[in-house]
Design a protein around this motif. Sequence first.
Motif, PDB file in Angstrom:
ATOM      1  N   SER A  21       0.841  -1.206   0.000  1.00  0.00           N
ATOM      2  CA  SER A  21       0.000   0.000   0.000  1.00  0.00           C
ATOM      3  C   SER A  21       0.875   1.255   0.000  1.00  0.00           C
ATOM      4  N   LEU A  22       0.266   2.378  -0.268  1.00  0.00           N
ATOM      5  CA  LEU A  22       0.937   3.675  -0.178  1.00  0.00           C
ATOM      6  C   LEU A  22       1.606   3.799   1.197  1.00  0.00           C
ATOM      7  N   GLY A  23       2.897   4.145   1.206  1.00  0.00           N
ATOM      8  CA  GLY A  23       3.596   4.377   2.471  1.00  0.00           C
ATOM      9  C   GLY A  23       4.208   3.133   3.084  1.00  0.00           C
ATOM     10  N   ARG A 118     -12.067   3.483  -6.407  1.00  0.00           N
ATOM     11  CA  ARG A 118     -11.898   4.945  -6.452  1.00  0.00           C
ATOM     12  C   ARG A 118     -11.610   5.409  -5.022  1.00  0.00           C
ATOM     13  N   PHE A 119     -10.456   6.008  -4.791  1.00  0.00           N
ATOM     14  CA  PHE A 119     -10.025   6.355  -3.431  1.00  0.00           C
ATOM     15  C   PHE A 119     -10.256   7.840  -3.164  1.00  0.00           C
ATOM     16  N   GLY A 120     -11.238   8.200  -2.411  1.00  0.00           N
ATOM     17  CA  GLY A 120     -11.403   9.596  -1.970  1.00  0.00           C
ATOM     18  C   GLY A 120     -11.471  10.577  -3.132  1.00  0.00           C
ATOM     19  N   SER A 124      -8.127  15.833  -2.259  1.00  0.00           N
ATOM     20  CA  SER A 124      -7.461  15.407  -1.022  1.00  0.00           C
ATOM     21  C   SER A 124      -6.101  14.784  -1.333  1.00  0.00           C
ATOM     22  N   TRP A 125      -5.979  14.070  -2.450  1.00  0.00           N
ATOM     23  CA  TRP A 125      -4.680  13.472  -2.797  1.00  0.00           C
ATOM     24  C   TRP A 125      -3.681  14.540  -3.237  1.00  0.00           C
ATOM     25  N   HIS A 126      -4.162  15.540  -3.969  1.00  0.00           N
ATOM     26  CA  HIS A 126      -3.238  16.610  -4.374  1.00  0.00           C
ATOM     27  C   HIS A 126      -2.770  17.407  -3.149  1.00  0.00           C
ATOM     28  N   ARG A 147      -5.497   5.714  10.613  1.00  0.00           N
ATOM     29  CA  ARG A 147      -6.138   5.056   9.456  1.00  0.00           C
ATOM     30  C   ARG A 147      -5.706   3.592   9.345  1.00  0.00           C
ATOM     31  N   TRP A 148      -4.462   3.336   9.662  1.00  0.00           N
ATOM     32  CA  TRP A 148      -3.917   1.997   9.408  1.00  0.00           C
ATOM     33  C   TRP A 148      -4.310   0.972  10.474  1.00  0.00           C
ATOM     34  N   PHE A 149      -4.430   1.462  11.748  1.00  0.00           N
ATOM     35  CA  PHE A 149      -4.584   0.495  12.840  1.00  0.00           C
ATOM     36  C   PHE A 149      -5.689   0.902  13.799  1.00  0.00           C
ATOM     37  N   PRO A 203     -11.015   3.338   8.197  1.00  0.00           N
ATOM     38  CA  PRO A 203     -11.575   4.630   7.804  1.00  0.00           C
ATOM     39  C   PRO A 203     -11.125   5.086   6.417  1.00  0.00           C
ATOM     40  N   ALA A 204     -10.091   4.451   5.860  1.00  0.00           N
ATOM     41  CA  ALA A 204      -9.548   4.889   4.564  1.00  0.00           C
ATOM     42  C   ALA A 204     -10.334   4.264   3.408  1.00  0.00           C
ATOM     43  N   THR A 205     -10.507   2.962   3.453  1.00  0.00           N
ATOM     44  CA  THR A 205     -11.344   2.263   2.459  1.00  0.00           C
ATOM     45  C   THR A 205     -12.336   1.415   3.254  1.00  0.00           C
TER      46      THR A 205
HETATM   47  O1  LIG Z   1      -4.058   7.129   3.286  1.00  0.00           O
HETATM   48  C1  LIG Z   1      -3.632   6.014   3.555  1.00  0.00           C
HETATM   49  O2  LIG Z   1      -2.565   5.816   4.122  1.00  0.00           O
HETATM   50  C2  LIG Z   1      -4.469   4.840   3.116  1.00  0.00           C
HETATM   51  C3  LIG Z   1      -4.235   4.488   1.711  1.00  0.00           C
HETATM   52  C4  LIG Z   1      -4.950   4.859   0.631  1.00  0.00           C
HETATM   53  C5  LIG Z   1      -4.370   4.256  -0.557  1.00  0.00           C
HETATM   54  C6  LIG Z   1      -3.279   3.477   0.034  1.00  0.00           C
HETATM   55  O3  LIG Z   1      -2.511   2.713  -0.561  1.00  0.00           O
HETATM   56  O4  LIG Z   1      -3.228   3.661   1.371  1.00  0.00           O
END
Ligand SMILES: O=C(O)CC1=CCC(=O)O1
Length: 255
Positions: A21-23, A118-120, A124-126, A147-149, A203-205
């Motif tokens: 995932s992202l990050g 479709r994510f958000g 918000s991503w920009h 968001r992750w845990f 909360p993210a997806t």
């Molecule tokens: O925002 C996050 O960290 C959650 C997330 C959205 C897409 C993804 O890969 O992680």
Amino acid sequence: MILHHRFDGPPDAPVVVLGPSLGTTLDLWEPQLPALTRTWRVLRYDLPGHGGSPAASGFTRGPTVDDLAAGVLALLDRHAVGTVAYAGVSLGGAVGTTLALIAPDRVASLVLCCTSARFGTAESWHERAALVRAEGTKPLAEATRRRWFTAGFPDAERYLDMLRGADPEGYAACCEALAVFDVRDRLGDVRAPALVIAGAEDPATPPEHAEVLARDIPEAESLVVPGAAHLATAERPDVVNEAIRRHLTTRWRTA
Ligand SMILES: O=C(O)CC1=CCC(=O)O1
């Protein structure tokens, strides 16, 4: 661009690709390795600017999710791997859905964890991309933890260190890929049988995103994992590993 990657498991076994995932880095999937490498050869890769993959190489503009899927395809070609099963978390899941659309003959089975068609909002991503380019990824850590845990997950720091270690430009480029990603109208064309997994407290997806995937992918089953937020693979490997093993064992068409 060749994404940083590694194989684990028996060299002659069928290949399961695992997308992060992202990050996060390919280490996101460590809790799944013992369960999967008993039976399958596992190919993990890093997103651009994450783990061992360079941030900006080979793309004239920031990569789209289509480009990332093409990057995975390039890995398969490089190693002469034909058809695979693919499992991905979040952005890694979006890469898997895209791969199943652009190369249906190469993806025999899909596991879509805590992901979306479709994510958000693009805005918000920009905004997040701009923040990270200005200040790096470290200021994101506390909001990301939530968001992750679920509260009190004891191993959170290990995963948040992956985020802190991400290259800001690579992370921002992935945010921009998410901003324009939208396959809601194409899910009906996914031919691979899919297992769609949601974290009950993500909360993210949230589980509604998984419901769309499971409703519109023609051959899909779904699972909501209790006691898990966005990184359900990390929080509830007991539940997730069993579900992935069962899906791959029963739904992977090898012919
Ligand atoms: O925002 C996050 O960290 C959650 C997330 C959205 C897409 C993804 O890969 O992680």
